[in-house]
Design an enzyme around this catalytic site. Structure first.
Site, short mmCIF file in Angstrom:
data_model
loop_
_atom_site.label_atom_id
_atom_site.label_comp_id
_atom_site.label_asym_id
_atom_site.label_seq_id
_atom_site.Cartn_x
_atom_site.Cartn_y
_atom_site.Cartn_z
N HIS A 42 -1.59 -10.38 11.85
CA HIS A 42 -1.16 -9.08 11.35
C HIS A 42 -0.96 -8.19 12.56
CE1 HIS A 42 -0.95 -5.19 9.58
NE2 HIS A 42 -2.11 -4.83 10.10
N GLU A 46 0.84 -1.19 0.00
CA GLU A 46 0.00 0.00 0.00
C GLU A 46 0.88 1.24 0.00
OE1 GLU A 46 -1.96 0.98 3.90
OE2 GLU A 46 -1.60 -1.16 4.29
N CYS A 99 -3.30 -3.88 4.35
CA CYS A 99 -2.29 -4.84 4.83
C CYS A 99 -2.57 -6.28 4.42
CB CYS A 99 -2.19 -4.75 6.35
SG CYS A 99 -1.74 -3.10 6.95
#
EC number: 2.3.3.10
Length: 388
Positions: free
Chosen positions: A233, A79, A111
């Site tokens: 994450h 990103e 993400c």
């Protein structure tokens, strides 16, 4: 036939900021950073490192000349792209000398992008078991100086070589994904920094994990007892634990203690680097494998991927026979040990610097960045990289 991660390596630039002096400079109690969110340092990229060079440096040690001839796809999840049209993967394809008859694409969904690439690679190898796919998550997280998100910045990439009969992690075909259109974190095309609703983002993350886990458990008839570890994450090292703890309340002490102990192992690299967006989940996997010496072949590792906006997915893999022989643990730890600490004033000056946007020629120094691949110059709106 099994399919999964055959090789795994991460890269982060050679500069970092210690969060204790940063907290002091911001008039904040250092415990808020080091204990409250669980971060110690954050990686900072010099101008000679961007999304492409960081990605290429991550992949360089795991792509030999022989493997470069077998790679049919280069997939970059990011990103932090600097081009609305041209894929960063095309540069990486050239820098690594990958055979010309390969696809090179870039995937964007906050993400989550690298996970989309990894599962796409798995599906490709099903039909092409004698070939390989290179998947990289590479990002530079920026929120601005003296902002609420400043302490969760970072820079880095994780590269994965996906193949049949993998050496590290055998991917199961068991994933469950979920999408919801929300504004918890986003970056408009006209902005150099992200917009984030911190509390809402945490709430959405936790809700996604709960809902996806419950559906995953139902579809696959699996419980937390079936997992040796779960990697998350990690925008910061405490985030995954916040999502996991409420669901462990009904689990046995043995299961809870095992998952929480291995969760701690999975956060150690994040504590030293910060948020690397698309690579964050896989940095956690690297950290778990490099630091937990008790892992054994055949054990199941869960992976929770989350990308704001929002897409989440839970899937799992089993550790391959002799997986420890394929790890690059010493290389990872040496990379971190050889970094240089920035003073707060030097960090602020570097952060405020930028590359030209008018197409003028700009030459970057090649001697101050020890990385094997760097951004060398800009000419006529084109970026040129140097592989030393």
């Amino acid at each position: 036939m099994t399919i999964g991660i055959d090789k795994l390596h991460f890269f982060t630039p050679n500069l970092y900021v210690d969060l204790v002096p940063l907290a002091e400079a911001r008039g904040t109690d250092p415990d808020k950073y080091t204990i409250g969110i669980g971060q110690n340092k954050m990686a900072i990229n010099p101008l000679s490192q961007d999304t492409v060079s960081i990605a290429a440096n991550a992949a360089l040690p795991i792509v030999s000349k022989e493997e470069a001839e077998l790679i049919d796809m280069v997939i970059l999840g990011t990103e932090s792209s600097f081009d609305y049209s041209k894929s960063g993967a095309t540069y990486i394809h050239q820098l690594l000398g990958i055979q010309p008859f390969a696809k090179a694409i870039e995937i964007k969904q906050a993400c989550y992008g690298a996970t989309a690439g990894l599962l796409m690679a798995r599906d490709y190898i099903k039909s092409h078991p004698d070939r390989k796919v290179l998947v990289i998550g590479s990002d530079i997280a920026r929120y601005g100086l003296n902002t609420a998100g400043e302490v969760t910045q970072g820079a880095g990439a994780v590269a994965m070589l996906v193949s049949s009969n993998p050496s590290i992690l055998i991917l199961e075909d068991d994933s469950v994904a979920m999408t919801e259109n929300v504004f918890d974190f986003w970056r408009p095309a006209y902005s150099d920094t992200a917009i984030v609703d911190g509390k809402f983002s945490n709430d959405v993350y936790m809700s996604f994990f709960k809902n996806i886990w419950e559906e995953y458990s139902k579809r696959n008839n699996l419980t937390f007892e079936d997992f040796e570890a779960i990697c998350f994450h990690l925008p910061y090292s405490k985030m995954g634990k916040k999502a996991l703890l409420p669901l462990l309340e009904s689990e046995t002490d043995e299961t809870s203690e095992r998952l929480l102990a291995n969760y701690a192992h999975s956060t150690l690299y994040t504590k030293e680097i910060g948020n690397i967006y698309t690579g964050s989940l896989y940095l956690g996997l690297c950290s778990l494998l490099d630091h937990q010496s008790n892992l054994k072949a055949g054990q199941r590792i869960g992976l929770f991927s989350y990308g704001s906006g929002a897409v989440g997915e839970f899937f799992s893999g089993r550790l391959a026979p002799n997986f420890k022989d394929a790890l690059l643990s010493s290389e990872h730890q040496q990379l971190l040990a050889e970094r240089t600490e920035l003073s707060i004033s030097d960090y602020e000056e570097l952060f405020s610097g930028s590359l030209p946007k008018d197409g003028s020629t700009f030459i970057l120094p090649t001697s101050t960045d020890p990385a094997p691949i760097i951004l060398e110059k800009l000419t006529g709106h084109q970026r040129h990289y140097l592989r030393k």
